[in-house]
Design an enzyme around this catalytic site. Sequence first.
Site, short mmCIF file in Angstrom:
data_model
loop_
_atom_site.label_atom_id
_atom_site.label_comp_id
_atom_site.label_asym_id
_atom_site.label_seq_id
_atom_site.Cartn_x
_atom_site.Cartn_y
_atom_site.Cartn_z
N ARG A 187 0.83 -1.20 0.00
CA ARG A 187 0.00 0.00 0.00
C ARG A 187 0.87 1.26 0.00
NH1 ARG A 187 -5.16 0.23 1.99
NH2 ARG A 187 -4.72 2.09 3.20
N ARG B 158 9.56 5.70 -3.43
CA ARG B 158 9.90 6.58 -4.56
C ARG B 158 11.35 6.96 -4.54
NH1 ARG B 158 5.68 10.08 -2.81
NH2 ARG B 158 3.73 9.17 -3.56
N ARG C 33 -8.73 -6.18 13.30
CA ARG C 33 -7.99 -5.34 14.24
C ARG C 33 -8.84 -4.12 14.50
NH1 ARG C 33 -4.28 -6.74 17.59
NH2 ARG C 33 -2.92 -4.90 17.39
N ARG D 45 0.02 6.30 15.92
CA ARG D 45 0.17 7.64 15.35
C ARG D 45 -0.65 8.65 16.12
NH1 ARG D 45 -2.37 5.89 9.53
NH2 ARG D 45 -4.29 5.04 10.33
N GLU E 291 -3.83 6.93 18.34
CA GLU E 291 -4.45 5.68 17.91
C GLU E 291 -3.72 4.49 18.53
OE1 GLU E 291 -4.87 5.41 13.64
OE2 GLU E 291 -5.76 7.42 13.52
N TYR F 293 -9.48 -4.88 2.73
CA TYR F 293 -8.84 -3.65 3.18
C TYR F 293 -8.94 -2.62 2.05
CZ TYR F 293 -4.95 -1.12 5.56
OH TYR F 293 -4.16 -0.22 6.21
N ASP G 291 -9.57 1.06 0.19
CA ASP G 291 -9.54 2.51 0.34
C ASP G 291 -10.92 3.06 -0.02
OD1 ASP G 291 -6.93 2.82 1.15
OD2 ASP G 291 -6.15 2.84 -0.89
#
Length: 372
Positions: A172, A176, A249, A280, A306, A354, A356
Site C-alpha cells: 500500500r 519513490r 484489528r 500515530r 491511535e 482492506y 480505500d
Amino acid sequence: MAGYDYLVVGAGLYGSVFASRMKEAGKKVKVIDRRHHIGGNVYTEKRDGIHVHTYGAHIFHTNDERVWEYVNRFTRFNNFVNSPIANYRGEIYSLPFNMYTFNRIWGVVTPEEARERIELSKKESGITDPSNLEEQAISLVGREIYEKLIKGYTQKQWGRDCKELPAFIIKRLPVRYTYNNNYFNAAYQGIPVGGYTAMIEKMLEGIEVETGVDFLRNRAELEKEAVTVLFTGAIDEYFDHVFGRLEYRTLDFRDEELDIPNFQGNAAVNYTDSDTGFTRIIEHKWITFGLDDDGVEIEKTIITREYPKSYEPGDEPYYPVNDAKNTELFKKYRALASEKENVVFGGRLGDYSYYDMDVVIRKALEEADCRS
Ligand code: UDP
C-alpha cells in the site's frame, strides 16, 4: 408487505453511495445504521471549529475519474496533500519512503546510491521472492528502514510478527526514488470542505434514514420491509459466526483537546518504535490548514492518539486481517452469502477487504449499475 425496494444496512460510504444511486434510479430506499450517526467510519464531527475525524483520519485520494466526478457532485474538496512523518525515538523521517528518507537514513543523495543500498540489503538477507511482510519490506526499502520505520509500527498495528503478515499490506505504501513527500500517488486528493458528514448528508438527501437501529437484533421484522437488503456490516456477524469468527484489528482513539495552537506541526505523525503504545497522532486542524470553515485561524487544537488492539465482540471491526486462515474462512461465508438471493453484501466489512475509500465508492457504483 415489502414497502421498499432496498433496505440498506449501514450508512457508511458504501451504503450511502448505493442508496443514493438507487434513489436516482427511481427505487424506494431506506437506510438504517446501528450507530447514532451517518457516515460510518468517515464520520466527522465539528468541535471548536475543527472537523474531527472520529474514526481515524480519512484522506480522500483516487485515480478513478468516475469516482472523482461522482464525489464532486456532493462536495468540494480542499487541496490537502497527505505528508505524514515518522518519529522513531525522536528522529524524524519523511514518509512515504522516498529520497528524503533514504538521505536521512544512509546519507545517500542520488537515486542510484539509494538503489544500491536497497539491493545490498536484499542480497544480504537472501531474499529472492518475498513471501511475507518482512521480506517484502526489506526488498523494497532495505533492512535499516524496515527496522526503524516498519517493524515496530506494523507489529503494533497488526498485533503479530511481520513474518506472519501478508506482503500486500506494505505494498500500500509507495517507495519513490524522488524527493516527493506526497503519501499518495493519486491524480486527485483532498478533504471534503465542511467535513465528510456533510458530504454523506448530501448523498442521503431525500432518503429515509434511521440511525440507532440494529438490523441484526431485529432482522426478521426489518427484512420484511424491503424486497432486497444491502448489508454492509460484518459478513460473519450476519451469519451468526456459524463457521467461527473472522479476525479484525481495532483501534482505541484517545482524543485530547489542548489550549495551544500547534502540537506537532503536521496532520499525522507515526510513532514507529515498538515501545510507544500508539501508532500515530493525528492533529486534526492541519487537515484544513489550521483554518475553520470561515477561513479563520483556529486557536486551539485537538489531537487523537491511535492505539491498535485485538478485536473483541462489541468493538468496531476496523481492519480485516487478510491472512491465509481468515481468507479461507471468508470464502466459506462468501459461498453462504451467494446463496442468499435477496441479500447483497458489500463494503469493507461485507467483502472482508482492506479497501480505500475510492474503491468502496467504485464498488458501490458498480453494484448500483447492475441494478438500475
Ligand atoms: N506502515 C509502516 N510504517 C508507517 C506507516 C505504515 O510500517 O509509518 C505499514 C503498516 O504495516 C501499515 C501499512 O503500512 O499497516 C499500511 O499503512 P497505511 O498508512 O496505509 O494504513 P491505514 O492508514 O489504512 O491505517
